[in-house]
Write a protein that holds these residues in place. Sequence first.
Motif: not given
Ligand SMILES: Nc1ncnc2c1ncn2[C@@H]1O[C@H](COP(=O)(O)OP(=O)(O)OP(=O)(O)O)[C@@H](O)[C@H]1O
Length: 198
Positions: A6-8, A10-12, A136-148, A177-180
Amino acid sequence: MPIRHQKTDLRQKARLVRAQLFCAHPDAPQAVANHALPPLLSWMAAHDISGPVAGYWAKGDELDPRPLLDALSARNIPLCLPVVDAVDHPLHFRHWKPGDALRSARFGLMEPVTTAALCTPAVLLVPMLAFDDAGFRLGYGGGFYDRTLAILEKTRPILTVGLAFSGQRLESVPHEAHDMPLDLIATEAGLVTPARFI
Ligand SMILES: Nc1ncnc2c1ncn2[C@@H]1O[C@H](COP(=O)(O)OP(=O)(O)OP(=O)(O)O)[C@@H](O)[C@H]1O
Ligand SMILES: Nc1nc2c(c(=O)[nH]1)N(C=O)[C@@H](CNc1ccc(C(=O)N[C@@H](CCC(=O)O)C(=O)O)cc1)CN2
């Protein structure tokens, strides 16, 4: 459909929408700065935090945070910009202020030079493709911000401020679950304040 797919989808769509909004609203960066600055400064004062604020260097049609970064810098608030070390890793941040040198990095991004000192931000300005009223936010899909954020939040209070065109709002952004969720979203039309922001 799985949320990831669904996210993919919506991103387009969101990329096309943002490209149109970018052309239609050349004054948005200044308007966003005007809306974002007061709550950002109050949050910092309430938490006795003087910075640093992490911006980003806008790529393509992302909302340009420079007017906000200029306003913060004029108040002597230290700034930094994100650095991508590796895919699947959290972001790092290096000190930067308006006028400082940048280097080209992967994904077509501009980053501070490698000699700039590392820093740990207290406020994150976050770019995006789309958002909803819950933050809730949609980024490019790298998960960078959530991970950080998952790491930064463990040790200190942190404020996340999404910057976007108001037309990037969706009724609901699918989340996992990982989306902050963001604490606050500033658009050219005003602030979107998810319920938990005081
Ligand atoms: N806290 C986390 N720890 C480990 N992996 C994570 C974490 N958060 C996100 N990820 C990974 O990143 C992938 C992409 O997450 P998501 O689709 O939410 O990206 P995004 O928020 O759109 O991207 P970005 O933050 O880079 O703009 C997830 O499928 C997951 O595997
Ligand atoms: N301006 C800006 N800086 C940022 C981000 C961002 O979204 N915007 N990030 C947010 O996490 C982090 C970096 N992550 C990014 C991940 C992918 C792409 C990107 O444009 N991907 C392209 C493919 C580009 C390529 O392969 O060359 C794409 O998805 O089309 C950009 C930034 C930190 N810095």
